[in-house]
Design a protein around this motif. Structure first.
Motif, mmCIF file in Angstrom:
data_model
loop_
_atom_site.group_PDB
_atom_site.id
_atom_site.type_symbol
_atom_site.label_atom_id
_atom_site.label_comp_id
_atom_site.label_asym_id
_atom_site.label_seq_id
_atom_site.Cartn_x
_atom_site.Cartn_y
_atom_site.Cartn_z
ATOM 1 N N HIS A 56 40.512 37.658 29.622
ATOM 2 C CA HIS A 56 39.990 36.826 31.094
ATOM 3 C C HIS A 56 38.911 36.332 30.480
ATOM 4 C CE1 HIS A 56 42.527 39.618 34.256
ATOM 5 N NE2 HIS A 56 42.428 40.576 33.040
ATOM 6 N N ILE A 57 38.312 35.964 29.338
ATOM 7 C CA ILE A 57 37.494 35.972 28.981
ATOM 8 C C ILE A 57 37.205 34.513 27.875
ATOM 9 C CG2 ILE A 57 34.813 35.852 27.753
ATOM 10 C CD1 ILE A 57 34.838 38.772 28.362
ATOM 11 N N VAL A 58 37.915 34.641 27.421
ATOM 12 C CA VAL A 58 38.250 33.594 26.229
ATOM 13 C C VAL A 58 38.957 32.822 26.821
ATOM 14 C CG1 VAL A 58 39.819 33.022 23.999
ATOM 15 C CG2 VAL A 58 37.863 34.743 23.524
ATOM 16 N N PRO A 59 40.207 32.918 27.461
ATOM 17 C CA PRO A 59 41.906 32.140 27.966
ATOM 18 C C PRO A 59 40.903 30.777 28.723
ATOM 19 C CG PRO A 59 42.224 34.099 27.984
ATOM 20 C CD PRO A 59 40.977 34.626 27.509
ATOM 21 N N TYR A 84 32.527 34.144 36.814
ATOM 22 C CA TYR A 84 33.116 35.729 38.167
ATOM 23 C C TYR A 84 33.935 35.166 39.109
ATOM 24 C CZ TYR A 84 29.814 36.767 33.768
ATOM 25 O OH TYR A 84 29.659 36.735 32.645
ATOM 26 N N HIS A 85 33.225 34.974 40.281
ATOM 27 C CA HIS A 85 33.297 34.180 41.649
ATOM 28 C C HIS A 85 34.749 34.388 41.670
ATOM 29 C CE1 HIS A 85 28.993 35.594 42.065
ATOM 30 N NE2 HIS A 85 29.037 35.047 41.639
ATOM 31 N N ARG A 86 34.834 32.867 40.830
ATOM 32 C CA ARG A 86 36.112 31.855 41.621
ATOM 33 C C ARG A 86 37.282 32.058 40.961
ATOM 34 N NH1 ARG A 86 33.841 25.429 42.038
ATOM 35 N NH2 ARG A 86 32.344 25.799 43.523
ATOM 36 N N THR A 87 37.074 32.843 39.229
ATOM 37 C CA THR A 87 38.589 32.889 38.911
ATOM 38 C C THR A 87 38.981 34.241 38.381
ATOM 39 O OG1 THR A 87 37.642 30.847 36.787
ATOM 40 C CG2 THR A 87 39.638 32.750 36.177
ATOM 41 N N LEU A 88 37.995 35.081 38.450
ATOM 42 C CA LEU A 88 38.054 36.697 38.420
ATOM 43 C C LEU A 88 38.044 37.231 39.377
ATOM 44 C CD1 LEU A 88 35.875 37.823 35.049
ATOM 45 C CD2 LEU A 88 38.759 36.364 34.981
ATOM 46 N N LEU A 89 37.447 37.090 40.308
ATOM 47 C CA LEU A 89 37.253 37.800 41.346
ATOM 48 C C LEU A 89 38.062 38.739 42.362
ATOM 49 C CD1 LEU A 89 35.383 39.619 43.408
ATOM 50 C CD2 LEU A 89 34.902 37.781 44.249
ATOM 51 N N LYS A 124 41.635 38.433 40.821
ATOM 52 C CA LYS A 124 42.139 39.271 40.349
ATOM 53 C C LYS A 124 41.810 40.555 39.214
ATOM 54 C CE LYS A 124 43.747 34.760 37.547
ATOM 55 N NZ LYS A 124 43.217 33.983 36.378
ATOM 56 N N LEU A 125 40.268 40.514 39.005
ATOM 57 C CA LEU A 125 40.076 41.674 38.613
ATOM 58 C C LEU A 125 38.851 42.929 40.049
ATOM 59 C CD1 LEU A 125 38.449 40.834 35.378
ATOM 60 C CD2 LEU A 125 40.884 42.020 35.796
ATOM 61 N N SER A 126 38.307 43.852 39.455
ATOM 62 C CA SER A 126 37.652 44.703 41.039
ATOM 63 C C SER A 126 36.077 44.345 40.149
ATOM 64 C CB SER A 126 37.514 46.188 40.197
ATOM 65 O OG SER A 126 37.532 47.085 38.972
ATOM 66 N N VAL A 127 35.397 43.852 41.193
ATOM 67 C CA VAL A 127 33.820 44.064 40.791
ATOM 68 C C VAL A 127 33.354 44.861 39.683
ATOM 69 C CG1 VAL A 127 31.390 44.359 41.287
ATOM 70 C CG2 VAL A 127 33.438 43.237 43.736
ATOM 71 N N GLY A 128 33.814 46.000 39.577
ATOM 72 C CA GLY A 128 33.315 47.018 38.493
ATOM 73 C C GLY A 128 33.524 46.334 36.944
ATOM 74 N N SER A 129 35.089 45.639 37.092
ATOM 75 C CA SER A 129 35.723 45.344 36.146
ATOM 76 C C SER A 129 34.946 43.593 35.922
ATOM 77 C CB SER A 129 37.113 45.337 35.591
ATOM 78 O OG SER A 129 37.316 46.325 35.763
ATOM 79 N N ILE A 130 34.332 42.980 36.424
ATOM 80 C CA ILE A 130 33.036 42.004 35.683
ATOM 81 C C ILE A 130 32.234 42.212 35.559
ATOM 82 C CG2 ILE A 130 32.670 40.338 37.318
ATOM 83 C CD1 ILE A 130 35.133 40.541 39.113
ATOM 84 N N LYS A 131 31.915 43.321 36.248
ATOM 85 C CA LYS A 131 30.763 44.096 35.445
ATOM 86 C C LYS A 131 30.572 43.777 33.922
ATOM 87 C CE LYS A 131 28.159 45.042 40.184
ATOM 88 N NZ LYS A 131 27.765 46.273 40.912
ATOM 89 N N PRO A 179 29.134 39.125 41.171
ATOM 90 C CA PRO A 179 29.531 39.417 42.675
ATOM 91 C C PRO A 179 29.386 40.887 43.698
ATOM 92 C CG PRO A 179 31.518 39.179 41.210
ATOM 93 C CD PRO A 179 30.328 38.754 40.343
ATOM 94 N N GLN A 180 29.063 40.585 44.025
ATOM 95 C CA GLN A 180 28.816 42.142 44.531
ATOM 96 C C GLN A 180 30.384 42.597 45.780
ATOM 97 O OE1 GLN A 180 26.169 43.725 44.311
ATOM 98 N NE2 GLN A 180 25.856 42.012 43.590
ATOM 99 N N GLY A 181 30.791 43.700 45.723
ATOM 100 C CA GLY A 181 32.086 44.137 46.279
ATOM 101 C C GLY A 181 31.493 45.505 46.868
ATOM 102 N N LYS A 182 31.983 46.414 47.894
ATOM 103 C CA LYS A 182 32.159 47.596 48.099
ATOM 104 C C LYS A 182 32.405 48.722 46.991
ATOM 105 C CE LYS A 182 33.248 46.497 53.194
ATOM 106 N NZ LYS A 182 34.213 46.593 54.368
ATOM 107 N N LYS A 183 31.417 49.803 47.297
ATOM 108 C CA LYS A 183 32.332 50.407 46.158
ATOM 109 C C LYS A 183 32.965 51.869 46.628
ATOM 110 C CE LYS A 183 30.001 54.446 44.337
ATOM 111 N NZ LYS A 183 28.533 56.119 44.629
ATOM 112 N N LYS A 184 33.719 51.897 45.233
ATOM 113 C CA LYS A 184 35.392 51.788 45.145
ATOM 114 C C LYS A 184 35.396 53.679 45.428
ATOM 115 C CE LYS A 184 39.747 52.405 42.910
ATOM 116 N NZ LYS A 184 40.310 51.932 41.527
ATOM 117 N N LYS A 185 35.968 53.435 46.687
ATOM 118 C CA LYS A 185 36.610 54.779 47.368
ATOM 119 C C LYS A 185 36.969 55.891 46.808
ATOM 120 C CE LYS A 185 34.139 53.805 52.070
ATOM 121 N NZ LYS A 185 34.478 53.567 53.347
#
Length: 387
Positions: A95-98, A117-122, A124-131, A161-167
């Motif tokens: 996700h980072i180098v490519p 973070y906001h356009r490419t990864l959001l 595809k990934l959870s907010v936790g993974s982006i962090k 990016p901010q997201g809801k806490k995963k339940k």
């Protein structure tokens, strides 16, 4: 300190006049990178001079961001556990180098990371993974600053990016009993029983030695964890210092363990190929049990239950830990006790994770105190004139 612009071939250079050489008494000069246009060199000159005077000047480099991340990842391999490193490798190489790897590190801007973070990864990934990816990038760029490759970390000011806490989902008492009853004949029933009755992590259960179980005192001591290594596995340190703990066992769990240990002794005496690893949970030949094998058994049990009860929740194995904590809190057990059983680093982690359970605790506490803060009860007797 002075500087000027000089042309060499088709490129323009910033030339900095340094102090005289103490031996030759000749003035030294520093020629800095080639600019395609004279006005670009002129625009950069004041900043270069300022950085030279402050001692913060960094020699221009053509290294790419991908090269920086790959070097960081390679060096990180010797300082973290293999399982942790594999998660780093996945984020960096997938996700980072490519996405940003080809950009020269000196040309990186905060906008690059914001868009990543906001356009490419959001999507595809959870907010936790982006962090987590952001933490890796910050660490790599901070090291590049320390090593003098760049002058500043441009990712440090980027808003995530901010997201809801995963339940997570848990079972109630009835659902947990259905699962444990269905699992009672499984080879690895004790792993499921320990997860539900102690709240231990999967890695802690798979690394629990029989020697750390005291059947007389009804306790299990957690001191190590099962981790994936480059070849096979390791029995390594726990997640953190607070994970080292002693857990009181239910009487029912103690009884299951007693029977389980007798079965292991019988297997060892009967099977010449038995290679006892000394663990509570091990394979039919005595070797440590891997997480994948355990998960096959777990989901096989769930599949059987769902066939009979189509609405039965298919929770993760880790949610047995959450189920344990939730049931204790609902039963009125103090959060501090729950924190100690789970091995959380602080009670704040416990309170934050299980905040949805706590309103029920307030109601229970008020009932225990009485009808007022002083503990008095409201009389149901009708007041009289003398009152």
């Amino acid at each position: 300190m002075r500087g000027h612009i000089a042309k060499k071939g088709k490129k323009y250079y910033i030339v900095i006049d340094l102090d005289k050489d103490e031996v030759t008494n000749k003035r030294k000069q520093k020629w800095l990178s080639g600019y395609d246009r004279k006005k670009d060199a002129e625009k950069a000159l004041p900043g270069v001079l300022t950085n030279f005077q402050k001692g913060t000047f960094v020699e221009p480099t053509k290294k790419t961001f991908g090269e920086i991340m790959e070097t960081w990842l390679r060096d990180k391999k010797t300082s973290v556990k293999h399982g942790t490193w594999k998660s780093y490798e996945w984020l960096v190489n997938t996700h980072i180098v490519p996405n940003l790897g080809k950009i020269q590190i000196t040309k990186l801007k905060p906008q690059h990371f914001h868009d990543l973070y906001h356009r490419t990864l959001l999507p595809k990934l959870s907010v936790g993974s982006i962090k987590k990816a952001h933490v890796l990038i910050l660490d790599a760029l901070n090291r590049a600053v320390t090593w003098g490759i760049i002058s500043q970390n441009v990712a440090s000011s980027v808003a995530l990016p901010q997201g809801k806490k995963k339940k997570f989902e848990v079972w109630n008492e009835h659902q947990l009993k259905i699962f444990l009853d269905a699992a009672s004949e499984d080879q690895y029933f004790l792993a499921f029983e320990l997860a539900a009755s102690t709240g231990m992590r999967q890695s802690e259960i798979l690394a629990l030695p029989r020697a750390e179980v005291d059947l007389q005192r009804k306790t299990a001591s957690v001191r190590q964890a099962y981790t994936i290594s480059e070849i096979g596995h390791d029995l390594d340190d726990t997640k953190n210092d607070s994970s080292i703990r002693s857990i009181a066992l239910f009487a029912n769990t103690t009884r299951f363990l007693e029977n389980h240990f007798r079965k292991q002794e019988h297997e060892q005496a009967r099977n010449k190929l038995y290679n006892d690893s000394g663990l509570v949970i091990q394979t039919s030949v005595g070797t440590p049990l891997g997480p994948r094998n355990l998960m096959r058994h777990y989901y096989r049990i769930l599949d059987r239950i769902v066939k009979e009860h189509p609405d039965f929740p298919r929770i993760r194995f880790h949610d047995l830990r959450h189920t344990h904590a939730t049931l204790l809190l609902k039963a009125g057990i103090h959060p501090k006790i729950v924190q100690e059983r789970l091995g959380h680093s602080s009670i704040n982690v416990t309170l934050d994770t299980y905040s949805h359970v706590l309103p029920n605790l307030q109601e229970a506490v008020l009932k225990n105190i009485g009808d007022s803060i002083t503990g008095e009860s409201i009389s149901t007797k009708e007041p009289t004139l003398l009152d």
